[in-house]
Structure formats: C-alpha cells, structure tokens
Design a protein around this motif. Structure first.
Motif, PDB file in Angstrom:
ATOM      1  N   UNK A 228       0.803  -1.219   0.000  1.00 29.24           N
ATOM      2  CA  UNK A 228       0.000   0.000   0.000  1.00 29.24           C
ATOM      3  C   UNK A 228       0.843   1.280   0.000  1.00 29.24           C
ATOM      4  N   UNK A 229       2.122   1.156   0.313  1.00 31.98           N
ATOM      5  CA  UNK A 229       3.001   2.328   0.285  1.00 31.98           C
ATOM      6  C   UNK A 229       3.270   2.811  -1.132  1.00 31.98           C
ATOM      7  N   UNK A 230       2.952   1.989  -2.120  1.00 31.21           N
ATOM      8  CA  UNK A 230       3.244   2.342  -3.513  1.00 31.21           C
ATOM      9  C   UNK A 230       2.554   3.646  -3.905  1.00 31.21           C
ATOM     10  N   UNK A 231       1.345   3.866  -3.401  1.00 29.36           N
ATOM     11  CA  UNK A 231       0.624   5.100  -3.738  1.00 29.36           C
ATOM     12  C   UNK A 231       1.400   6.331  -3.270  1.00 29.36           C
ATOM     13  N   UNK A 232       1.903   6.277  -2.034  1.00 30.67           N
ATOM     14  CA  UNK A 232       2.653   7.418  -1.511  1.00 30.67           C
ATOM     15  C   UNK A 232       3.989   7.580  -2.240  1.00 30.67           C
ATOM     16  N   UNK A 233       4.627   6.466  -2.528  1.00 36.44           N
ATOM     17  CA  UNK A 233       5.903   6.512  -3.252  1.00 36.44           C
ATOM     18  C   UNK A 233       5.697   7.117  -4.638  1.00 36.44           C
ATOM     19  N   UNK A 234       4.611   6.729  -5.293  1.00 37.40           N
ATOM     20  CA  UNK A 234       4.302   7.273  -6.615  1.00 37.40           C
ATOM     21  C   UNK A 234       4.106   8.782  -6.549  1.00 37.40           C
ATOM     22  N   UNK A 235       3.439   9.249  -5.492  1.00 33.38           N
ATOM     23  CA  UNK A 235       3.236  10.680  -5.322  1.00 33.38           C
ATOM     24  C   UNK A 235       4.543  11.433  -5.172  1.00 33.38           C
ATOM     25  N   UNK A 236       5.461  10.866  -4.415  1.00 41.75           N
ATOM     26  CA  UNK A 236       6.774  11.492  -4.234  1.00 41.75           C
ATOM     27  C   UNK A 236       7.545  11.528  -5.552  1.00 41.75           C
ATOM     28  N   UNK A 237       7.515  10.412  -6.274  1.00 43.24           N
ATOM     29  CA  UNK A 237       8.220  10.346  -7.561  1.00 43.24           C
ATOM     30  C   UNK A 237       7.655  11.363  -8.540  1.00 43.24           C
ATOM     31  N   UNK A 238       6.332  11.503  -8.582  1.00 44.04           N
ATOM     32  CA  UNK A 238       5.711  12.469  -9.490  1.00 44.04           C
ATOM     33  C   UNK A 238       6.105  13.901  -9.127  1.00 44.04           C
ATOM     34  N   UNK A 239       6.216  14.168  -7.832  1.00 38.69           N
ATOM     35  CA  UNK A 239       6.629  15.509  -7.405  1.00 38.69           C
ATOM     36  C   UNK A 239       8.056  15.804  -7.868  1.00 38.69           C
ATOM     37  N   UNK A 240       8.953  14.839  -7.696  1.00 33.17           N
ATOM     38  CA  UNK A 240      10.333  14.999  -8.146  1.00 33.17           C
ATOM     39  C   UNK A 240      10.394  15.075  -9.671  1.00 33.17           C
ATOM     40  N   UNK A 241       9.582  14.258 -10.322  1.00 33.02           N
ATOM     41  CA  UNK A 241       9.534  14.223 -11.789  1.00 33.02           C
ATOM     42  C   UNK A 241       9.097  15.575 -12.343  1.00 33.02           C
ATOM     43  N   UNK A 242       8.113  16.198 -11.685  1.00 31.68           N
ATOM     44  CA  UNK A 242       7.621  17.508 -12.116  1.00 31.68           C
ATOM     45  C   UNK A 242       8.748  18.532 -12.123  1.00 31.68           C
ATOM     46  N   UNK A 243       9.530  18.585 -11.057  1.00 30.56           N
ATOM     47  CA  UNK A 243      10.584  19.595 -10.948  1.00 30.56           C
ATOM     48  C   UNK A 243      11.806  19.255 -11.776  1.00 30.56           C
ATOM     49  N   UNK A 244      11.940  17.985 -12.161  1.00 26.86           N
ATOM     50  CA  UNK A 244      13.035  17.607 -13.048  1.00 26.86           C
ATOM     51  C   UNK A 244      12.692  17.904 -14.510  1.00 26.86           C
ATOM     52  N   UNK A 245      11.414  18.192 -14.775  1.00 28.08           N
ATOM     53  CA  UNK A 245      10.957  18.475 -16.127  1.00 28.08           C
ATOM     54  C   UNK A 245      10.774  19.973 -16.312  1.00 28.08           C
ATOM     55  N   UNK A 246      11.367  20.581 -17.342  1.00 26.80           N
ATOM     56  CA  UNK A 246      11.225  22.029 -17.564  1.00 26.80           C
ATOM     57  C   UNK A 246       9.787  22.421 -17.927  1.00 26.80           C
ATOM     58  N   UNK A 247       9.011  22.725 -16.909  1.00 22.63           N
ATOM     59  CA  UNK A 247       7.625  23.151 -17.103  1.00 22.63           C
ATOM     60  C   UNK A 247       7.462  24.598 -16.657  1.00 22.63           C
ATOM     61  N   UNK A 248       7.960  24.880 -15.451  1.00 24.63           N
ATOM     62  CA  UNK A 248       7.870  26.253 -14.931  1.00 24.63           C
ATOM     63  C   UNK A 248       9.182  27.009 -15.139  1.00 24.63           C
ATOM     64  N   UNK A 249      10.173  26.342 -15.710  1.00 20.76           N
ATOM     65  CA  UNK A 249      11.451  26.970 -16.037  1.00 20.76           C
ATOM     66  C   UNK A 249      11.897  26.450 -17.400  1.00 20.76           C
ATOM     67  N   UNK A 250      12.919  27.059 -17.964  1.00 21.23           N
ATOM     68  CA  UNK A 250      13.440  26.608 -19.254  1.00 21.23           C
ATOM     69  C   UNK A 250      14.678  25.749 -19.040  1.00 21.23           C
ATOM     70  N   UNK A 251      14.926  24.847 -19.964  1.00 23.52           N
ATOM     71  CA  UNK A 251      16.006  23.873 -19.792  1.00 23.52           C
ATOM     72  C   UNK A 251      17.390  24.502 -19.791  1.00 23.52           C
ATOM     73  N   UNK A 252      17.519  25.726 -20.356  1.00 20.68           N
ATOM     74  CA  UNK A 252      18.852  26.320 -20.457  1.00 20.68           C
ATOM     75  C   UNK A 252      19.419  26.782 -19.119  1.00 20.68           C
ATOM     76  N   UNK A 253      18.603  26.784 -18.061  1.00 19.47           N
ATOM     77  CA  UNK A 253      19.123  27.182 -16.750  1.00 19.47           C
ATOM     78  C   UNK A 253      19.727  25.998 -16.006  1.00 19.47           C
ATOM     79  N   UNK A 254      19.558  24.799 -16.545  1.00 24.09           N
ATOM     80  CA  UNK A 254      20.054  23.599 -15.884  1.00 24.09           C
ATOM     81  C   UNK A 254      21.537  23.392 -16.167  1.00 24.09           C
ATOM     82  N   UNK A 255      22.247  22.727 -15.261  1.00 29.24           N
ATOM     83  CA  UNK A 255      23.657  22.398 -15.502  1.00 29.24           C
ATOM     84  C   UNK A 255      23.804  21.545 -16.751  1.00 29.24           C
ATOM     85  N   UNK A 256      24.952  21.615 -17.388  1.00 26.83           N
ATOM     86  CA  UNK A 256      25.180  20.887 -18.630  1.00 26.83           C
ATOM     87  C   UNK A 256      24.957  19.396 -18.507  1.00 26.83           C
ATOM     88  N   UNK A 257      25.364  18.818 -17.367  1.00 28.17           N
ATOM     89  CA  UNK A 257      25.204  17.378 -17.155  1.00 28.17           C
ATOM     90  C   UNK A 257      23.726  16.998 -17.152  1.00 28.17           C
TER      91      UNK A 257
END
Length: 258
Positions: free
Chosen positions: A168-197
């Motif tokens: 049953x923890x999978x639901x909470x884990x999925x929520x955490x992953x989606x939150x991290x996934x959102x900020x790793x994806x350029x949605x509210x910022x542009x990709x050019x501000x990210x480090x080259x790596x």
C-alpha cells in the motif's frame, strides 16, 4: 477475464466526473471555472503583472503560454497515474459486486481526465484566440501527442496499481516520484538554466519529450521532435505490454487480496 463493458465504462466515467462537484451549487460548471482561473493566473498574473519573460522572445504573454502549455498536459498525465495507482483499492466495492475486467477501471480514469483536459484546452485556445495568437499547423498533432502521453500514464498506472494491491506504500511513493519528476521536467522553467550534465540526460526523460512538444507547438511555432516521439512511442508500447503481462500474471492474486 470478463470482456470490457463499454456501457459500464461510460457510466462510471460520468459518475466519476459528476462526483467531483457533488453537493456544490454550480455543479459541473466548476469544470470550466477552474481552467479559466488557472489560465488567468498563468497568462495574466505571471506574464503581465509579474513581468515574467521567456528567453528568446519579447512577447509579454510568452511565459504564461509556455507555462500553460506545460501544466495542462502535466496535470492530466500526473492525475491519471495517481488515480490509476489506487483505482483497484478505491473501486474494490465495485470489483467485488460487478463482473468486469480490472483494466476497464483504468479506462474510466483515462476518459474522465480527457474531459478535463479538453475543457482546459478549449479555454486555452479561446484565450489565445482573443489575444490574436498565431497557431502553427503542428497543432494538428495534439490528438496524437495526448494519446501518447496518456498511454504512457496508463502503462505506469497499471503497473503501480498492481503493486499497490500488495504494497500500500506504492501510492505514496508514486506521489513522491511524481513531485520529483515535475521539478526535473522544464515546465515552470526553461532547460537552459540547468547544468550541462542535467541537460544531457533530459532527452531520456519521457515527460520532457512530451512537454517540450507542447511548448514547441504553442510557443515556438515548430514541430515536435519526431525522432524522440518515435522512440517514446515504441518505449511506451513496450511498457504497456510489460504492465499488462504483469497484471495478467497476478490477476487472480489481485482479486483475492481485494
């Protein structure tokens, strides 16, 4: 396994959409009010009042449109995964009483989120039209892009739904992953501000491919990256096959646990 009943899927889809606003005075009208409010915040507040600007363009509405073009599909994508993850648990009262295929419960989420997405997109197009926005021919690809995005969400959601029955923890884990996934994806910022790596590994982020496609079509009047979309299409269908095979293998155990 019982065949999918189309009428059953349509019925629980209508019920699901209606239950979101049950008891409110305005009812389903809120499905239109919320997109209007959100798009007003994205385009007017961020673009004009706060003076947010998008690099490479002098259009004062560009950042707001960039933001909306990313957040609208992300909302449908994330909601589909989140709701799909817990659907077997949430609908176990139906599963125990009605003879239906479990994947049909996933489809009703797809349809419900599609209604919300379409309403948001119609409001978005209406606002852009009022602003005299130029629409690029690439926007004819929106149906395919949405199909691919939601197929990926359903593939992930079916796999996590299976796991969530047993852990049953999978639901909470999925929520955490989606939150991290959102900020790793350029949605509210542009990709050019990210480090080259980080920029080098962004093309391996499926959400980046999808969101970037929407933003290129709406903001930069360009076609999406076809090679990346082709790779994502193949990968998504492989993932769907794997998720469905996992479900079929564990279907009896899923019903027993529920």
């Amino acid at each position: 396994m019982p065949s999918m009943d189309t009428s059953f899927i349509i019925e629980i889809t209508k019920r699901d959409f209606a239950e979101r606003f049950a008891g409110s005075v305005l009812g389903s009208t809120w499905a239109i009010i919320w997109p209007v409010v959100n798009l007003f915040i994205y385009i007017v507040i961020f673009g004009k009042v706060m003076g947010a600007r998008l690099p490479g363009t002098s259009d004062m509405n560009a950042y707001g449109i960039y933001l909306a073009a990313g957040l609208i599909p992300w909302a449908a994508f994330a909601a589909t995964i989140t709701r799909s993850t817990s659907v077997f648990i949430d609908k176990k009262h139906i599963i125990s009483k009605v003879s239906t295929s479990l994947p049909s419960l996933q489809l009703h989420i797809f349809l419900s989120e599609t209604i919300t997405f379409l309403i948001s997109m119609m409001v978005f197009f209406f606002i852009l039209t009022l602003q005299g926005h130029d629409f690029h021919p690439s926007l004819w690809l929106l149906p395919f892009l949405y199909y691919l995005q939601q197929l990926l969400a359903l593939s992930i959601g079916l796999f996590t739904a299976v796991l969530n029955v047993f852990i049953r923890d999978v639901r909470e884990i999925t929520g955490v992953i989606l939150q991290l996934w959102f900020w790793f994806t350029p949605i509210v910022y542009t990709s050019d501000i990210l480090p080259g790596v980080v920029q080098k590994i962004l093309p391996y982020n499926p959400a980046y491919i999808i969101i970037q496609s929407y933003q290129r079509m709406f903001i930069f009047h360009d076609y999406p990256p076809f090679h990346a979309l082709l790779f994502l299409t193949i990968t998504t269908h492989i993932l769907l096959s794997f998720a469905f095979a996992t479900f079929r293998y564990l279907e009896k155990d899923i019903r027993d646990f529920l």
